[in-house]
Write a protein that holds these residues in place. Structure first.
Motif, PDB file in Angstrom:
ATOM      1  N   LEU A 199      -3.169 -60.809 -14.133  1.00  0.00           N
ATOM      2  CA  LEU A 199      -1.730 -61.829 -14.277  1.00  0.00           C
ATOM      3  C   LEU A 199      -1.095 -61.650 -12.841  1.00  0.00           C
ATOM      4  O   LEU A 199      -0.838 -60.731 -12.003  1.00  0.00           O
ATOM      5  N   ALA A 200      -0.854 -62.822 -12.215  1.00  0.00           N
ATOM      6  CA  ALA A 200      -0.210 -63.282 -11.106  1.00  0.00           C
ATOM      7  C   ALA A 200       1.191 -63.819 -11.260  1.00  0.00           C
ATOM      8  O   ALA A 200       1.438 -64.695 -11.856  1.00  0.00           O
ATOM      9  N   MET A 201       2.353 -63.246 -10.795  1.00  0.00           N
ATOM     10  CA  MET A 201       3.388 -63.761 -10.998  1.00  0.00           C
ATOM     11  C   MET A 201       4.155 -63.902  -9.471  1.00  0.00           C
ATOM     12  O   MET A 201       4.263 -62.904  -8.743  1.00  0.00           O
ATOM     13  N   ASP A 202       4.977 -65.082  -9.342  1.00  0.00           N
ATOM     14  CA  ASP A 202       5.300 -65.315  -7.909  1.00  0.00           C
ATOM     15  C   ASP A 202       6.884 -66.149  -8.155  1.00  0.00           C
ATOM     16  O   ASP A 202       6.827 -67.182  -8.397  1.00  0.00           O
ATOM     17  N   GLY A 203       7.742 -65.358  -8.506  1.00  0.00           N
ATOM     18  CA  GLY A 203       9.091 -66.069  -8.753  1.00  0.00           C
ATOM     19  C   GLY A 203       8.991 -66.376 -10.171  1.00  0.00           C
ATOM     20  O   GLY A 203       8.702 -65.708 -10.945  1.00  0.00           O
ATOM     21  N   ASP A 204       9.301 -67.688 -10.130  1.00  0.00           N
ATOM     22  CA  ASP A 204       9.390 -68.398 -11.580  1.00  0.00           C
ATOM     23  C   ASP A 204       7.953 -69.010 -12.082  1.00  0.00           C
ATOM     24  O   ASP A 204       7.682 -69.903 -12.845  1.00  0.00           O
ATOM     25  N   LEU A 205       6.859 -68.787 -11.314  1.00  0.00           N
ATOM     26  CA  LEU A 205       5.316 -69.118 -11.346  1.00  0.00           C
ATOM     27  C   LEU A 205       4.549 -68.263 -12.003  1.00  0.00           C
ATOM     28  O   LEU A 205       4.514 -66.980 -11.497  1.00  0.00           O
ATOM     29  N   LEU A 206       3.870 -68.339 -13.149  1.00  0.00           N
ATOM     30  CA  LEU A 206       2.902 -67.281 -13.736  1.00  0.00           C
ATOM     31  C   LEU A 206       1.634 -68.014 -13.894  1.00  0.00           C
ATOM     32  O   LEU A 206       1.388 -69.106 -14.237  1.00  0.00           O
ATOM     33  N   ILE A 207       0.688 -67.364 -13.391  1.00  0.00           N
ATOM     34  CA  ILE A 207      -0.680 -67.860 -13.698  1.00  0.00           C
ATOM     35  C   ILE A 207      -1.528 -66.623 -14.075  1.00  0.00           C
ATOM     36  O   ILE A 207      -1.602 -65.421 -13.235  1.00  0.00           O
ATOM     37  N   LEU A 220      -3.850 -69.759 -18.025  1.00  0.00           N
ATOM     38  CA  LEU A 220      -2.387 -70.403 -18.319  1.00  0.00           C
ATOM     39  C   LEU A 220      -1.520 -70.182 -17.260  1.00  0.00           C
ATOM     40  O   LEU A 220      -1.450 -69.223 -16.587  1.00  0.00           O
ATOM     41  N   GLY A 221      -0.753 -71.242 -17.159  1.00  0.00           N
ATOM     42  CA  GLY A 221       0.154 -71.433 -15.718  1.00  0.00           C
ATOM     43  C   GLY A 221       1.463 -71.798 -16.472  1.00  0.00           C
ATOM     44  O   GLY A 221       1.661 -72.712 -17.165  1.00  0.00           O
ATOM     45  N   ILE A 222       2.527 -71.253 -16.064  1.00  0.00           N
ATOM     46  CA  ILE A 222       3.919 -71.463 -16.405  1.00  0.00           C
ATOM     47  C   ILE A 222       4.811 -71.553 -15.382  1.00  0.00           C
ATOM     48  O   ILE A 222       4.794 -70.470 -14.501  1.00  0.00           O
ATOM     49  N   SER A 223       5.567 -72.626 -15.322  1.00  0.00           N
ATOM     50  CA  SER A 223       6.331 -72.691 -14.292  1.00  0.00           C
ATOM     51  C   SER A 223       8.032 -73.027 -14.540  1.00  0.00           C
ATOM     52  O   SER A 223       8.003 -73.848 -15.827  1.00  0.00           O
ATOM     53  N   GLY A 224       9.080 -72.457 -13.975  1.00  0.00           N
ATOM     54  CA  GLY A 224      10.275 -72.830 -14.210  1.00  0.00           C
ATOM     55  C   GLY A 224      11.108 -71.624 -15.383  1.00  0.00           C
ATOM     56  O   GLY A 224      12.261 -71.977 -15.667  1.00  0.00           O
ATOM     57  N   VAL A 225      10.568 -70.630 -15.426  1.00  0.00           N
ATOM     58  CA  VAL A 225      10.920 -69.672 -16.252  1.00  0.00           C
ATOM     59  C   VAL A 225      10.463 -68.162 -15.715  1.00  0.00           C
ATOM     60  O   VAL A 225       9.301 -68.292 -15.424  1.00  0.00           O
ATOM     61  N   VAL A 226      11.368 -67.351 -15.573  1.00  0.00           N
ATOM     62  CA  VAL A 226      11.075 -66.017 -15.241  1.00  0.00           C
ATOM     63  C   VAL A 226      10.946 -65.021 -16.373  1.00  0.00           C
ATOM     64  O   VAL A 226      11.812 -65.050 -17.332  1.00  0.00           O
ATOM     65  N   LEU A 227       9.541 -64.440 -16.515  1.00  0.00           N
ATOM     66  CA  LEU A 227       9.359 -63.553 -17.631  1.00  0.00           C
ATOM     67  C   LEU A 227       9.002 -62.387 -17.063  1.00  0.00           C
ATOM     68  O   LEU A 227       8.405 -62.147 -16.157  1.00  0.00           O
ATOM     69  N   SER A 228       9.472 -61.300 -17.792  1.00  0.00           N
ATOM     70  CA  SER A 228       9.231 -59.893 -17.528  1.00  0.00           C
ATOM     71  C   SER A 228       7.340 -59.791 -17.676  1.00  0.00           C
ATOM     72  O   SER A 228       6.832 -60.565 -18.260  1.00  0.00           O
TER      73      SER A 228
END
Length: 489
Positions: A199-207, A220-228
């Protein structure tokens, strides 16, 4: 972005403004305690401590430290002798001033930590609520529709993300949802799926890769929301569960379709074999009589030949019904629609069913002003022939058949009425099912139980409706409703 940074006080300009407000509060308190309501050093020290605690509780540590420093300076200048200077004569006053500074900063740090923990707890609670809502939404995904678009849409709405991208490795497709374009390149999603990266997290970008068991099914990629990190992992697991559940349902659906297909073939062969026995027996008896050593008279020969011809037509009809039903089941029917007059359809259907309707009175009522319909002529004639054949089989040979057509509620309604026994209410709902035969006529009236099923398949393929209305002893009325052809079609 770290958790601490997310719950920070805000921008530098906002922080500077708050520090200014705290300093103004210290100055106002100093003025009141020095000139309006003169107070001693202990009272002033408690007042400054309250201001520092308020700043720490309301805003943060930076505001509390700034307020504490300004308060210590004011405390020294206005309340510790010698007054009016920053010099401290009594060593005890040094202790008091340092105690005020340390107490203010320590209390500020503790208050800020408590506030940060409260904010983090609130965020975790909201994150858990979102994950619960997302799990419900994924479980309710319609397996009959494409899964990818549904899943990314639910994730975008539930997580309030600006963009979501789901890469399905099996189909090499990327599904997207959200108000904005996904910021990462497609190659990055494919790479995450191919090399099974963590899992790679860069600010509000998750891939993150999406794993099903021991294999990687996509990413899966998610942008615009910060998740733990735990929340991001949970979302990825939900995506994996959704894909696995849907694929399991699709596999089960394919297995069920295969089972039903095998059952249909078995039932069809059994029904056809049963129905073939009677005409084949009749044909064999007729040909045996014709080939006998003593040939029958000319009249009997013609009767045998006509009987063979009728039974051959019957066999041909059974084969045609079976082929047409199989084509509809396999989805191989391609309609060639054209504007067609209802009267022409009925005339063609009656002409091709003439051997069944021989000797009957046919009453036809079709207004000349009736609009045409957009239909495949061959298929719609087939459906009408099935209804006419059904009316002939299930009514007395000398009874009439009434055919009418009219415009009803924006539709063209075709009605075919017989004057037989009618359809029992308990059987009305099943009469259009494949191979269904009425209980009172089983074994007495020939047929494989496919005619009405074919008629329904044809009508529904034209986006029409078919139904039966019946009363005991008054016959049955089969109604077909079709969309009228629009002007210019």
């Amino acid at each position: 972005m770290s958790q601490a940074a997310r719950v920070g006080p805000g921008s530098a300009a906002t922080t500077a403004l708050r520090i200014a407000v705290v300093c103004a509060g210290v100055a106002a308190s100093t003025f009141v305690l020095r000139y309006v309501v003169p107070a001693n050093a202990a009272t002033a020290g408690f007042a400054y401590l309250v201001i520092a605690l308020f700043a720490a509780t309301r805003w943060g540590l930076a505001e509390a430290i700034a307020g504490s420093l300004v308060a210590v300076l004011c405390f020294n200048f206005f309340f510790l002798p010698p007054l009016g200077t920053f010099t401290i004569a009594d060593p005890e006053n040094w202790v008091a001033m340092v105690a005020l500074l340390v107490t203010s900063i320590t209390a500020g740090r503790l208050s800020t930590r408590v506030r940060r923990q409260a904010i983090e707890a609130g965020e975790r609670e909201r994150e858990i609520e979102r994950l619960y809502s997302l799990s419900r939404a994924i479980l309710l995904i319609d397996p009959a529709a494409p899964v990818g678009p549904q899943m990314v849409s639910q994730m975008s709405q539930t997580l309030e993300a600006t963009s979501v991208a789901l890469y399905d490795r099996s189909s090499d497709e990327i599904y997207r949802a959200g108000a904005q374009e996904f910021p990462a390149e497609d190659a990055r999603l494919r790479t995450a799926a191919s090399d099974g990266a963590t899992l790679a997290m860069d600010g509000d970008l998750l891939i993150s890769p999406v794993r099903l068991g021991g294999r990687t099914a996509g990413s899966l990629g998610i942008s615009g929301v910060v998740l733990s990190e735990s929340g991001a992992q949970s979302v990825t697991n939900l995506a994996a569960i959704g894909l696995e559940r849907t694929r399991a349902q699709q596999a089960a659906a394919r297995a069920e379709a295969s089972r039903q297909s095998d059952e249909l073939k078995s039932t069809l062969l059994d029904a056809i074999a049963h129905e073939f026995k009677t005409p084949l027996t009749t044909i064999k008896a007729s040909t045996t009589a014709l080939l006998a050593d003593r040939p029958p008279t000319a009249d009997l020969q013609r009767g045998y030949i006509e009987l063979v011809d009728e039974e051959a037509d019957r066999l041909g009809g059974l084969v045609t019904e079976a082929i047409q039903m199989a084509r509809f089941e396999a989805g191989q029917v391609r309609l060639q629609r054209e504007q067609t007059a209802v009267a022409e359809l009925l005339e063609a259907a009656i002409a091709k069913t003439s051997h069944r309707l021989r000797g009957r009175q046919i009453d036809i009522d079709v207004p000349s002003s009736l609009p045409g319909v957009m239909a495949d002529r061959e298929m719609m004639e087939l459906a009408l022939r099935q209804l006419l054949d059904n009316a002939a089989k299930y009514s007395p040979p000398d009874s009439p058949i009434a055919i009418s057509a009219a415009s009803v509620d924006g539709h063209v309604a075709i009605r075919i009425r017989d004057f037989g026994k009618g359809v029992p209410p308990a059987e009305s709902a099943r009469i259009f099912d494949k191979f269904y035969r009425g209980r009172q006529d089983r074994g007495q009236i020939p047929g494989a139980g496919l005619g009405l099923a074919i008629a329904r398949a044809v009508v529904e393929s034209h986006h029409g409706t078919i139904r039966v209305e019946s009363a005991a002893g008054e016959g049955a009325v089969f109604s077909v409703e079709l969309q009228p052809a629009k002007e210019g079609e």
